[in-house]
Motif scaffolding. Structure first.
Motif, short mmCIF file in Angstrom:
data_model
loop_
_atom_site.label_atom_id
_atom_site.label_comp_id
_atom_site.label_asym_id
_atom_site.label_seq_id
_atom_site.Cartn_x
_atom_site.Cartn_y
_atom_site.Cartn_z
N TYR A 292 0.82 -1.21 0.00
CA TYR A 292 0.00 0.00 0.00
C TYR A 292 0.85 1.26 0.00
O TYR A 292 0.66 2.17 -0.80
CB TYR A 292 -0.95 0.02 1.20
CG TYR A 292 -1.80 1.26 1.17
CD1 TYR A 292 -2.92 1.31 0.37
CD2 TYR A 292 -1.42 2.41 1.86
CE1 TYR A 292 -3.67 2.46 0.28
CE2 TYR A 292 -2.15 3.57 1.77
CZ TYR A 292 -3.28 3.59 0.98
OH TYR A 292 -4.01 4.73 0.87
N ALA B 127 0.69 3.89 -2.91
CA ALA B 127 0.09 5.18 -2.54
C ALA B 127 1.08 6.31 -2.78
O ALA B 127 0.70 7.39 -3.23
CB ALA B 127 -0.37 5.16 -1.09
N ASP C 264 -7.70 10.68 8.00
CA ASP C 264 -8.91 10.35 7.26
C ASP C 264 -8.69 9.13 6.37
O ASP C 264 -9.56 8.29 6.21
CB ASP C 264 -9.34 11.53 6.37
CG ASP C 264 -9.81 12.70 7.20
OD1 ASP C 264 -10.12 12.49 8.39
OD2 ASP C 264 -9.87 13.83 6.67
N LYS C 265 -7.49 9.07 5.80
CA LYS C 265 -7.16 7.96 4.92
C LYS C 265 -7.17 6.65 5.71
O LYS C 265 -7.67 5.63 5.23
CB LYS C 265 -5.79 8.21 4.29
CG LYS C 265 -5.53 7.43 3.03
CD LYS C 265 -6.57 7.75 1.98
CE LYS C 265 -5.98 7.97 0.62
NZ LYS C 265 -6.92 8.51 -0.33
N ALA C 266 -6.62 6.70 6.91
CA ALA C 266 -6.60 5.49 7.75
C ALA C 266 -8.02 5.00 7.97
O ALA C 266 -8.31 3.81 7.84
CB ALA C 266 -5.92 5.79 9.07
N ALA C 267 -8.92 5.94 8.28
CA ALA C 267 -10.32 5.54 8.51
C ALA C 267 -10.93 4.99 7.22
O ALA C 267 -11.65 4.00 7.24
CB ALA C 267 -11.11 6.74 9.01
N THR C 268 -10.62 5.64 6.09
CA THR C 268 -11.13 5.16 4.81
C THR C 268 -10.70 3.72 4.57
O THR C 268 -11.49 2.87 4.18
CB THR C 268 -10.60 6.03 3.66
OG1 THR C 268 -11.00 7.36 3.88
CG2 THR C 268 -11.16 5.56 2.33
N LEU C 269 -9.41 3.46 4.82
CA LEU C 269 -8.89 2.11 4.58
C LEU C 269 -9.56 1.11 5.52
O LEU C 269 -9.90 0.01 5.11
CB LEU C 269 -7.38 2.08 4.78
CG LEU C 269 -6.58 2.82 3.70
CD1 LEU C 269 -5.10 2.76 4.01
CD2 LEU C 269 -6.85 2.23 2.33
N GLU C 270 -9.78 1.53 6.76
CA GLU C 270 -10.43 0.64 7.71
C GLU C 270 -11.85 0.32 7.25
O GLU C 270 -12.32 -0.80 7.37
CB GLU C 270 -10.46 1.24 9.11
CG GLU C 270 -9.11 1.20 9.82
CD GLU C 270 -8.53 -0.20 9.90
OE1 GLU C 270 -9.28 -1.18 9.75
OE2 GLU C 270 -7.30 -0.31 10.08
N ALA C 271 -12.51 1.34 6.70
CA ALA C 271 -13.88 1.13 6.21
C ALA C 271 -13.88 0.08 5.10
O ALA C 271 -14.89 -0.56 4.85
CB ALA C 271 -14.47 2.44 5.71
N ARG C 272 -12.74 -0.08 4.44
CA ARG C 272 -12.64 -1.08 3.37
C ARG C 272 -11.94 -2.35 3.85
O ARG C 272 -11.33 -3.05 3.06
CB ARG C 272 -11.86 -0.53 2.19
CG ARG C 272 -12.33 0.79 1.72
CD ARG C 272 -13.55 0.67 0.82
NE ARG C 272 -13.73 1.95 0.18
CZ ARG C 272 -13.10 2.28 -0.93
NH1 ARG C 272 -12.35 1.43 -1.54
NH2 ARG C 272 -13.27 3.47 -1.44
N ALA C 273 -12.00 -2.58 5.14
CA ALA C 273 -11.51 -3.84 5.72
C ALA C 273 -10.02 -4.06 5.53
O ALA C 273 -9.55 -5.18 5.45
CB ALA C 273 -12.28 -5.03 5.11
N PHE C 274 -9.26 -2.96 5.46
CA PHE C 274 -7.83 -3.09 5.17
C PHE C 274 -7.12 -3.94 6.23
O PHE C 274 -6.22 -4.70 5.92
CB PHE C 274 -7.20 -1.70 5.09
CG PHE C 274 -5.80 -1.72 4.58
CD1 PHE C 274 -5.53 -2.12 3.27
CD2 PHE C 274 -4.75 -1.34 5.38
CE1 PHE C 274 -4.24 -2.13 2.78
CE2 PHE C 274 -3.44 -1.35 4.90
CZ PHE C 274 -3.19 -1.75 3.59
N SER C 275 -7.53 -3.80 7.50
CA SER C 275 -6.82 -4.52 8.54
C SER C 275 -7.47 -5.87 8.86
O SER C 275 -7.15 -6.50 9.85
CB SER C 275 -6.74 -3.67 9.81
OG SER C 275 -8.02 -3.55 10.37
N SER C 276 -8.39 -6.28 8.00
CA SER C 276 -9.03 -7.58 8.22
C SER C 276 -7.99 -8.70 8.23
O SER C 276 -7.03 -8.67 7.47
CB SER C 276 -10.05 -7.81 7.09
OG SER C 276 -10.29 -9.17 6.95
#
Lengths: 263, 279, 255
Positions: C142, C146, C200-212
């Motif tokens: 990433y 990025a 904000d980007k961190a939250a965006t990525l989390e919303a997309r299950a990045f840390s799943s």
């Protein structure tokens, strides 16, 4: 006196045409709203009023100054512009320093600077935040900091680019009050907004833009009851007009006008 | 019926803030409800959403107390990754909410599914379906960074919907959009409502709130001031003293009641107003 | 879309491994002929075959101008070893110096031309997918992707900020001094917004299950072909043989 724009055409460097032959004049002391869809050319158009963008052809004249002869920084004393995103403009560590930036840059005496800052802050409801870092304020208030900056610059013409975005009711009311006060001080206010109720409550003159051109330049009644204009510019009537339309009560744009007709 | 989401006596203070944001917030949200959170700017609407999604306390720290529950289980105790396909989140700013690494809208929408480990065949089907559902076929091969605000917001919503979370938190999705862009977003929100998703929406555009939300929770002074059906809340004149606008038809109804004739019911959406004034 | 020729079609990881193998060999064998007479011409040839010569050559050329020449000249003139071949004022070109310069630049040249060819003919997302499949963490992929995409975005943003500052009366047009003074007001909003964007980007990525914790799947469907698996082995084998030939006396090494 005033802003006189004649036959301006603007193409972006990649050849994309953003403004296609617009002519218009705005008197000193007027308040004007510019509405229309995103991409219609509203922001490009107003950026030509303070030289941020220079037209490929046509002229922009502000109080007899041809803008092709000056830089943006020079004309900023006359034409102030508040960007859509406050994050693009704020860089000082306190609200005070932020508002004082331009007066200090112009080397005004500190007493005068203080006076300008306090006046602008009071007008924008920021008096209690003068020592705060602008970035510690919520987005809505940050927008008021940028407005206060332009007021303290003392510009005669003030352009507000979507000041209503993300504002609550109090914020909208305050913006209305600021505009009224600026007009009282013989300033000229040009506002881009998507909030139709705000437009009707605060402006007599509306410029509707669509597809790089001005579709109409008229008062709220003419704009919001001209269905061709609304269609061309992808705009909708405010609900009070829609209600009137359903009930056969035409040509009203405010609640009071509606009540007058039904009484 | 058990609530999907619940807050019990939640208190919260940001690490850097001087004052508490919340002092005792409690509510229950049931499956399929469409709740709009309103209140003046700074009343904590976004903070509330962040707590429900677990961004607080995971990404943004502070002192948080009380119970925040998803189907009775504590949200702060779950990892963010675990919550991703349960609670979808759509942000206010269309310009920062793309992954920043994908070259086409298609891949952007697939990003969440890749992270969820969805098999490729299924992923392709889901992305195709989502694109069709949201009518963004024309954006499919475009670069996410080259879209307008409205387009970006639609892609962001698509990216979340593709992950199919049963709960959606949508924070001021249209504040940067024009009337047409706003309408397009609300058409999508309407679709989600029809799919019986549980929706929590923060939005200043009150006409849309009045039309789509079934319930309103209004925040004021660190607490919940009103919690009731949309019509009940949006017909109260005093709402305007707390920084929240009323729909034009409601303002008209209130004034009409005072100055002309008392109305039995204050309209909050256009159709109601038409019915009332025609009759 | 232009049909991809064979180098561009190759599995990214295969290309990368081959490039690194050749670079590594060049370090070990330390023989300028390997780079100058074999690898570099070969890379140009491959670039031509792949139809990418023009943009490839531009990049190689830029790299040469920037530091290749610089290193060559320093090595050749500042490390006098052995007999002088050519002399001008205080500069002496010696046999040893020339040899050293050729060897060092050859190694750099091998890395440069092979890696640039890899980057020229490879989509970075594909490269990352192929690396992620071998176990590279998502986070690393990433950050890499990025940062590549961030540069044009930052550029755009700094232009907008520059405009905003001009509108506030800050003179940004004019001579060097004027521009320098305008630098700070432009830079700080850029930095501040980048920092807030990160949150904000961190939250965006989390919303997309990045840390799943579920293992990733990939939309990009990349596989190394049979041929590609073996060409890697083949190249490594050849390089090993070459190294042996160079260093093992029994087969004529260490001449």
């Amino acid at each position: 006196m005033g802003i006189v724009i004649e036959n301006v055409i603007f193409n972006y460097p990649n050849g994309f045409c953003a403004i296609d032959d617009i002519s218009i004049s705005i008197e000193r002391g007027e308040k004007v709203a510019i509405i229309g869809q995103n991409g219609a050319g509203k922001t490009t158009f107003v950026k030509m009023m303070n030289n941020l963008l220079r037209p490929n052809s046509g002229t922009v004249i502000v109080d007899d100054i041809n803008l092709s002869d000056v830089t943006t920084a020079q004309i900023s004393k006359k034409v102030g512009y508040v960007f859509q995103n406050p994050g693009d403009q704020l860089f000082n560590s306190t609200v005070f320093a932020e508002i004082a930036y331009n007066p200090r840059y112009r080397k005004l005496p500190e007493s005068k600077v203080k006076e300008l800052v306090e006046d602008a802050a009071a007008l924008c409801g920021l008096t209690k935040y003068l020592k705060t870092n602008p970035y510690d304020l919520p987005f809505g208030l940050r927008k008021f900091v940028t407005i206060a900056c332009v007021i303290a610059m003392g510009s005669e013409y003030i352009i507000l680019d979507e000041p209503t975005a993300g504002q609550d009711l109090d914020g909208l009311k305050l913006q209305g009050d600021i505009i009224t006060e600026l007009i009282k001080r013989n300033k000229t206010v040009i506002t881009i907004t998507h909030d139709m109720e705000f437009v009707i409550d605060n402006f007599e003159r509306i410029i509707v833009m669509a597809d790089k051109k001005i579709v109409t330049d008229s008062n709220p009644h003419n704009v919001f009851w001209d269905f061709d204009v609304l269609e061309t510019a992808s705009l909708k009537q405010p609900s009070i007009c829609k209600l009137g339309n359903e009930l056969g009560i035409t040509d009203i744009v405010t609640i009071d006008e509606f009540l007058q007709k039904v009484k | 019926m058990n609530p999907v989401l619940e807050m019990k006596d939640v208190h919260f203070k940001y690490l850097i803030g001087k004052e508490k944001v919340f002092e005792g917030i409690s509510f229950k949200i049931y499956k399929g409800e469409f709740v709009s959170i309103t209140g003046r700017n700074g009343s904590g609407k976004t903070t509330l959403c962040n707590i429900l999604r677990g961004f607080i306390p995971h990404l943004n720290q502070g002192t948080l107390s009380g119970d925040i529950l998803l189907h009775g289980e504590s949200i702060p105790d779950k990892s963010l990754g675990e919550l991703a396909d349960k609670i979808g989140y759509i942000f206010q700013n269309p310009f920062i909410q793309n992954s920043g690494i994908k070259e086409t809208v298609y891949e952007e929408i697939a990003f969440g599914l890749e992270n969820l480990g969805i098999p490729r065949e299924e992923m392709i089907k889901t992305v195709d379906d989502t694109i069709k559902l949201l009518k963004i076929e024309d954006l499919r091969e475009k670069h996410p960074a080259e879209l307008s605000g409205g387009q970006r917001q639609r892609v962001a919503i698509a990216s979340i919907i593709a992950m199919d979370p049963p709960i959606l938190i949508i924070d001021e999705p249209t504040s940067q959009l024009d009337p047409k862009g706003t309408e397009e977003i609300f058409e999508i929100i309407k679709l989600l409502k029809e799919q019986k998703k549980t929706i929590i929406l923060v939005e200043h555009k009150i006409d849309q709130v009045a039309e789509y939300a079934s319930r309103i929770i209004m925040l004021e002074d660190k607490k919940i001031l009103f919690d009731g059906t949309t019509n009940e809340i949006l017909s109260k004149e005093e709402v305007m003293t707390y920084g929240t606008n009323l729909p034009q038809v409601a303002k008209l109804g209130i004034k009409y009641s005072k100055e002309v004739k008392k109305l039995e019911k204050i309209p909050t959406v256009l159709e109601e107003a038409v019915k009332i004034f025609k009759g | 879309m232009v049909k991809k020729r064979f180098i561009s079609r190759m599995y990214p990881l295969t290309k990368l491994i081959i490039a690194l193998t050749l670079g590594g060999t060049s370090i070990i064998v330390h023989q300028w002929q390997f780079g100058y007479l074999f690898i570099m011409p070969l890379m140009f040839l491959l670039a031509i075959l792949d139809g990418k010569f023009k943009s490839y050559f531009k990049k190689v050329f830029a790299a040469i101008v920037v530091f290749f020449l610089f290193i060559f000249l320093i090595q050749a003139f500042l490390v006098p070893v052995g007999a002088t071949i050519w002399q001008w004022e205080f500069l002496h070109l010696t046999v040893g110096g020339l040899d050293k310069a050729l060897n060092i630049t050859a190694t750099i040249g091998v890395f440069l031309t092979t890696l640039l060819l890899v980057f020229e003919t490879t989509n970075m997302s594909d490269l990352m997918v192929s690396l992620q499949k071998t176990g590279m963490p998502n986070g690393a992929a990433y950050v890499f992707l990025a940062s590549i995409q961030m540069i044009p975005e930052m550029n755009k943003r700094s232009k907008v900020i520059m405009q905003a500052q001009r509108a506030r009366g800050i003179e940004t047009e004019g001579n060097m001094w004027v521009r320098t003074k305008a630098f700070f007001p432009t830079l700080s909003p850029l930095i501040i917004s980048s920092i807030t964007d990160i949150g904000d980007k961190a939250a965006t990525l989390e919303a997309r299950a990045f840390s799943s914790s579920i293992p990733n799947t990939f939309y990009r469907d990349l596989h190394a072909s049979f041929f590609e698996k073996y060409i890697t082995v083949f190249v490594i084998l050849l390089c090993t043989l070459y190294t042996l030939w160079r260093y093992v006396p029994a087969i004529g090494g260490l001449l």
